[in-house]
Design a protein around this motif. Structure first.
Motif, mmCIF file in Angstrom:
data_model
loop_
_atom_site.group_PDB
_atom_site.id
_atom_site.type_symbol
_atom_site.label_atom_id
_atom_site.label_comp_id
_atom_site.label_asym_id
_atom_site.label_seq_id
_atom_site.Cartn_x
_atom_site.Cartn_y
_atom_site.Cartn_z
ATOM 1 N N LEU A 1 1.528 -114.618 -12.158
ATOM 2 C CA LEU A 1 1.691 -114.849 -10.724
ATOM 3 C C LEU A 1 0.349 -115.223 -10.104
ATOM 4 O O LEU A 1 0.256 -116.171 -9.318
ATOM 5 C CB LEU A 1 2.264 -113.607 -10.042
ATOM 6 C CG LEU A 1 2.321 -113.649 -8.512
ATOM 7 C CD1 LEU A 1 3.213 -114.783 -8.031
ATOM 8 C CD2 LEU A 1 2.801 -112.312 -7.952
ATOM 9 N N CYS B 1 4.167 -107.662 -5.123
ATOM 10 C CA CYS B 1 3.724 -107.031 -6.371
ATOM 11 C C CYS B 1 4.691 -105.936 -6.804
ATOM 12 O O CYS B 1 4.958 -105.773 -8.006
ATOM 13 C CB CYS B 1 2.327 -106.446 -6.190
ATOM 14 S SG CYS B 1 1.016 -107.680 -6.144
ATOM 15 N N ASP C 1 5.279 -111.011 -14.862
ATOM 16 C CA ASP C 1 3.885 -110.893 -15.292
ATOM 17 C C ASP C 1 2.969 -111.158 -14.097
ATOM 18 O O ASP C 1 2.863 -112.292 -13.612
ATOM 19 C CB ASP C 1 3.620 -111.914 -16.405
ATOM 20 C CG ASP C 1 2.251 -111.744 -17.050
ATOM 21 O OD1 ASP C 1 1.318 -111.270 -16.362
ATOM 22 O OD2 ASP C 1 2.107 -112.105 -18.230
ATOM 23 N N LEU C 2 2.288 -110.116 -13.611
ATOM 24 C CA LEU C 2 1.412 -110.275 -12.448
ATOM 25 C C LEU C 2 0.253 -111.228 -12.732
ATOM 26 O O LEU C 2 -0.204 -111.946 -11.840
ATOM 27 C CB LEU C 2 0.859 -108.921 -12.014
ATOM 28 C CG LEU C 2 1.798 -107.989 -11.239
ATOM 29 C CD1 LEU C 2 1.083 -106.689 -10.891
ATOM 30 C CD2 LEU C 2 2.297 -108.659 -9.967
ATOM 31 N N GLU C 3 -0.235 -111.245 -13.951
ATOM 32 C CA GLU C 3 -1.330 -112.153 -14.315
ATOM 33 C C GLU C 3 -0.892 -113.602 -14.150
ATOM 34 O O GLU C 3 -1.648 -114.447 -13.667
ATOM 35 C CB GLU C 3 -1.783 -111.884 -15.740
ATOM 36 C CG GLU C 3 -3.118 -112.499 -16.123
ATOM 37 C CD GLU C 3 -4.306 -111.826 -15.460
ATOM 38 O OE1 GLU C 3 -4.945 -112.512 -14.629
ATOM 39 O OE2 GLU C 3 -4.595 -110.655 -15.752
ATOM 40 N N ALA D 1 7.628 -107.649 -8.265
ATOM 41 C CA ALA D 1 7.241 -108.241 -9.553
ATOM 42 C C ALA D 1 7.221 -107.183 -10.642
ATOM 43 O O ALA D 1 7.760 -107.391 -11.747
ATOM 44 C CB ALA D 1 5.873 -108.905 -9.422
ATOM 45 N N ARG D 2 6.623 -106.034 -10.360
ATOM 46 C CA ARG D 2 6.538 -104.976 -11.371
ATOM 47 C C ARG D 2 7.925 -104.445 -11.707
ATOM 48 O O ARG D 2 8.245 -104.208 -12.877
ATOM 49 C CB ARG D 2 5.635 -103.855 -10.873
ATOM 50 C CG ARG D 2 4.187 -104.274 -10.725
ATOM 51 C CD ARG D 2 3.178 -103.150 -10.829
ATOM 52 N NE ARG D 2 3.347 -102.058 -9.893
ATOM 53 C CZ ARG D 2 2.378 -101.211 -9.556
ATOM 54 N NH1 ARG D 2 1.162 -101.384 -10.064
ATOM 55 N NH2 ARG D 2 2.586 -100.221 -8.720
ATOM 56 N N HIS E 1 -5.029 -104.301 -8.995
ATOM 57 C CA HIS E 1 -3.924 -103.824 -9.823
ATOM 58 C C HIS E 1 -4.004 -104.311 -11.266
ATOM 59 O O HIS E 1 -3.569 -103.620 -12.186
ATOM 60 C CB HIS E 1 -2.593 -104.234 -9.192
ATOM 61 C CG HIS E 1 -2.328 -103.517 -7.901
ATOM 62 N ND1 HIS E 1 -2.047 -102.170 -7.851
ATOM 63 C CD2 HIS E 1 -2.355 -103.940 -6.623
ATOM 64 C CE1 HIS E 1 -1.892 -101.801 -6.584
ATOM 65 N NE2 HIS E 1 -2.080 -102.856 -5.828
ATOM 66 N N LEU E 2 -4.589 -105.486 -11.466
ATOM 67 C CA LEU E 2 -4.668 -106.006 -12.829
ATOM 68 C C LEU E 2 -5.881 -105.469 -13.587
ATOM 69 O O LEU E 2 -5.797 -105.196 -14.778
ATOM 70 C CB LEU E 2 -4.722 -107.540 -12.794
ATOM 71 C CG LEU E 2 -3.410 -108.228 -12.388
ATOM 72 C CD1 LEU E 2 -3.660 -109.701 -12.117
ATOM 73 C CD2 LEU E 2 -2.357 -108.059 -13.473
ATOM 74 N N MET F 1 -4.660 -108.401 -6.089
ATOM 75 C CA MET F 1 -4.224 -108.582 -7.463
ATOM 76 C C MET F 1 -5.256 -108.039 -8.465
ATOM 77 O O MET F 1 -4.895 -107.396 -9.453
ATOM 78 C CB MET F 1 -3.973 -110.068 -7.728
ATOM 79 C CG MET F 1 -2.850 -110.664 -6.905
ATOM 80 S SD MET F 1 -1.224 -109.971 -7.304
ATOM 81 C CE MET F 1 -0.838 -110.882 -8.783
#
Length: 300
Positions: free
Chosen positions: A210, A197, A206-208, A200-201, A231-232, A228
């Motif tokens: 992922l 994560c 886009d974490l969503e 990714a950031r 954080h989302l 997830m």
């Protein structure tokens, strides 16, 4: 005729009425058990008292009035402190009665306690838990049990009061061995997810998206999804497991490996990672906060 509650007539003493233990006690009370816990000047658990629980002024009084004593404590250290000695649970619970340790204890310490219990004519069952305090309140925990077949049958109705799934792993200490292994799996996953994560950031991914992809394949797990969602969505209840406790459990795994004559390669790094997070002021935070610990450290 009304059905008799499953635990009607049971006198259960409970040591460790924190976030997890309180929910367990509420479900025991709902099933008809008499539940008692230690008085505390620091924090009065009015919810349990209003639900019908009684309070005791000492371990001796609690154990002496209980046929089963359930422990839900931070570690083996506290278990041994409360169980041993002239004022401990073993000395006062009474011959033939049962101590149930739901703590994530170290298996070797469980075997030491078992020997003390046998000499006193007391029965010991280890039944560590998985899932979180919210699951405890709704009776949806999991537990893995180390006990003889006879003792398992005797305490199974107690577990059914607060558990959705109950696994009998074998004789005493088998539950704690499996719990240590299970925690090594889940905590290692949490450590990896925190680094993924962070990368990714930092890279603008886009974490969503992922999450959308990963849940379709082999990377999917409740641990991953919980990390997830924290954080989302800012879900503060996701994976309500403290980093200090996580560090303790990984250390247990590494010691268990050493005692088996093995030199592990990956888990010492995860253990050091969790220890560093704990020692950097993150001990009281929950696992998803690992990303906030690791992200600054990855910058070069």
């Amino acid at each position: 005729m009304d059905k008799v509650p499953a635990l009607d007539g049971k006198n259960i003493g409970f040591l460790g009425v924190g976030a997890m233990g309180s929910g367990m006690c509420l479900n025991l009370l709902k099933k008809g058990a008499k539940v008692g816990f230690l008085e505390s000047k620091a924090a009065k658990n009015t919810e349990l008292i209003e639900a019908g629980a009684v309070t005791y002024s000492s371990i001796a009084e609690l154990a002496g009035n209980s046929t089963e004593v359930i422990l839900c404590l931070p570690s083996s250290v506290e278990v041994m402190e409360l169980c041993l000695g002239d004022i401990g649970v073993v000395a006062h619970i009474g011959t033939g009665n049962i101590i149930i340790d739901t703590t994530s204890s170290f298996p070797a310490e469980t075997l030491k306690l078992h020997e003390v219990c046998k000499q006193a004519g007391v029965r010991l069952v280890d039944a560590p838990l998985t899932r979180n305090p919210e699951d405890a309140r709704v009776g949806r925990l999991n537990c893995v049990v180390g006990a003889s077949d006879e003792d398992f049958a005797a305490v199974k109705p107690i577990f059914d009061a607060y558990c959705e799934n109950v696994v009998h792993a074998g004789e005493v200490s088998a539950g704690h061995r499996i719990k240590v292994l299970n925690n090594a799996l889940s905590l290692s996953c949490a450590a990896v997810v925190s680094e993924v994560c962070a990368v990714a950031r930092a890279s603008g991914a886009d974490l969503e998206k992922l999450l959308e992809l990963a849940v379709l394949g082999g990377a999917n797990s409740p641990q991953f999804v919980g990390m997830m969602r924290y954080h989302l969505d800012g879900d503060k209840k996701a994976l309500g497991f403290g980093i200090a406790l996580a560090a303790k459990d990984l250390n247990y795994f590494n010691i268990m490996a050493e005692e088996a004559g093995l030199t592990t390669r990956l888990s010492p790094h995860t253990g050091a990672y969790l220890n560093d997070a704990r020692d950097s002021g993150f001990g009281a935070k929950t696992l998803p906060a690992l990303i906030d610990f690791v992200e600054p450290g990855l910058k070069t």
